[in-house]
Design a protein around this motif. Structure first.
Motif, PDB file in Angstrom:
ATOM      1  N   LYS A  67     -85.946  67.971  22.356  1.00  0.00           N
ATOM      2  CA  LYS A  67     -87.054  68.347  21.485  1.00  0.00           C
ATOM      3  C   LYS A  67     -87.318  69.846  21.589  1.00  0.00           C
ATOM      4  O   LYS A  67     -87.267  70.419  22.675  1.00  0.00           O
ATOM      5  CB  LYS A  67     -88.341  67.592  21.868  1.00  0.00           C
ATOM      6  CG  LYS A  67     -89.586  67.955  21.018  1.00  0.00           C
ATOM      7  CD  LYS A  67     -90.802  67.144  21.424  1.00  0.00           C
ATOM      8  CE  LYS A  67     -92.073  67.637  20.725  1.00  0.00           C
ATOM      9  NZ  LYS A  67     -92.030  67.435  19.269  1.00  0.00           N
ATOM     10  N   GLY A 105     -87.809  65.921  17.741  1.00  0.00           N
ATOM     11  CA  GLY A 105     -87.391  64.993  18.784  1.00  0.00           C
ATOM     12  C   GLY A 105     -86.334  64.022  18.327  1.00  0.00           C
ATOM     13  O   GLY A 105     -86.406  63.469  17.233  1.00  0.00           O
ATOM     14  N   ALA A 276     -94.685  66.058  24.667  1.00  0.00           N
ATOM     15  CA  ALA A 276     -93.307  65.688  24.319  1.00  0.00           C
ATOM     16  C   ALA A 276     -92.838  64.511  25.174  1.00  0.00           C
ATOM     17  O   ALA A 276     -92.189  63.581  24.671  1.00  0.00           O
ATOM     18  CB  ALA A 276     -92.383  66.894  24.506  1.00  0.00           C
ATOM     19  N   PHE A 285     -89.087  59.098  19.376  1.00  0.00           N
ATOM     20  CA  PHE A 285     -87.798  59.732  19.071  1.00  0.00           C
ATOM     21  C   PHE A 285     -86.793  58.725  18.498  1.00  0.00           C
ATOM     22  O   PHE A 285     -85.651  59.083  18.244  1.00  0.00           O
ATOM     23  CB  PHE A 285     -87.194  60.373  20.317  1.00  0.00           C
ATOM     24  CG  PHE A 285     -87.962  61.540  20.872  1.00  0.00           C
ATOM     25  CD1 PHE A 285     -89.173  61.947  20.325  1.00  0.00           C
ATOM     26  CD2 PHE A 285     -87.473  62.237  21.971  1.00  0.00           C
ATOM     27  CE1 PHE A 285     -89.871  63.022  20.849  1.00  0.00           C
ATOM     28  CE2 PHE A 285     -88.160  63.314  22.494  1.00  0.00           C
ATOM     29  CZ  PHE A 285     -89.382  63.706  21.936  1.00  0.00           C
TER      30      PHE A 285
END
Length: 289
Positions: A67, A105, A276, A285
């Motif tokens: 990411k 991502g 993240a 993701f």
């Protein structure tokens, strides 16, 4: 004015393994070059030529996230296959480049291509990580699959060699890669006794990896597998090859923003890194077996 050399760094004494398929020397940041010093470049892993031998099992790196940046895989010898969580897949053969923008991502895996695994043979690759500006870190993940035939090509005078322009511009020939900040990426192949001269902006952070051969760069000798870091002074780079040589030149306009990195996540703040990780753990993701 010649671009001054800050230092020439020898290849590290020992390689490391990424998964079980990539035997790499880490040049950025492993050679003591910080990510801010070489921005927009974040990492450079160099799989110097190595024969993994035949295998029925495809060696490589299993599912992992990315990411906030881009990965650039440059194949010199051997072939790599890949899959991701958006349904993309492909094969990177010698002379090809895969430019993956992880952006918001993605889950990804990469491994020796099936037929190459079965027969074995020399394997030589570079993977470069390129940062994304803050405004582009949440862009939709996508690929640029660039074959050797699609590169911008500059034949050097006197049959001295060729420059494959991956990104940026060399002698008014542009490379096919689209970038989020100004970047030059040149695959330079010189024959024994061949020379080449070109300019890069003084303000660009610039470096060069000697993939094969022994060369002289702006009057200083650089051995095979060495990494050359240039100062941000001067523009002209001149190379002469003592033997057939292959070099990778990277230069880019610095992204003057904070860098927060944790493994496969590169953001601007630690808070964004935590976010993240949470997104990855929450399955944002996608899914990849």
């Amino acid at each position: 004015m010649k671009k001054l050399i800050e230092k020439i760094i020898a290849r590290p004494a020992r390689p490391g393994m990424v998964g079980d398929g990539f035997r790499v020397y880490n040049m950025i940041p492993g050679a003591g070059i910080s990510q801010q010093r070489i921005s927009p470049f974040l990492m450079l892993d160099f799989n110097a030529e190595f024969d993994f031998g035949p295998s029925e099992r495809m060696r490589g790196v299993d599912v992992h996230p990315h990411k906030g940046f881009e990965t650039v895989t440059i194949a010199y010898k051997g072939s790599v296959a890949h899959h991701d969580s958006t349904g993309n897949s492909g094969i990177i053969n010698p002379g090809d480049v895969q430019w993956m923008t992880a952006g918001a991502g993605i889950l990804h895996k990469e491994y020796h291509e099936k037929e190459f695994s079965k027969r074995g043979g020399p394997f030589e690759m570079v993977q470069l990580w390129v940062n994304l500006p803050k405004k582009d870190k949440s862009t939709t993940p996508h690929y640029q699959a660039i074959t050797g035939g699609e590169m911008g090509k500059v034949q050097l005078p006197g049959d001295a060699g060729v420059v494959n322009v991956i990104a940026g511009e060399f002698n008014e020939v542009k490379g096919p890669a689209s970038t989020y900040s100004p970047v030059n990426l040149f695959d330079i192949k010189l024959k024994k006794g061949g020379t080449v001269s070109f300019g890069t902006p003084a303000a660009h952070n610039t470096a060069m990896l000697v993939i094969n051969g022994n060369v002289e760069v702006n009057g200083e000798k650089a051995a095979e597998h060495s990494f050359i870091l240039f100062r941000n002074e001067g523009e002209e780079i001149s190379i002469s090859a003592a033997e057939d040589s292959v070099l990778l030149l990277l230069s880019g306009e610095p992204i003057n923003e904070p860098i927060a990195s944790y493994g496969p996540f590169v953001m601007n703040t630690q808070e964004e890194i935590v976010e993240a990780i949470h997104d990855f753990q929450a399955g944002k993701f996608g899914v990849l077996d």
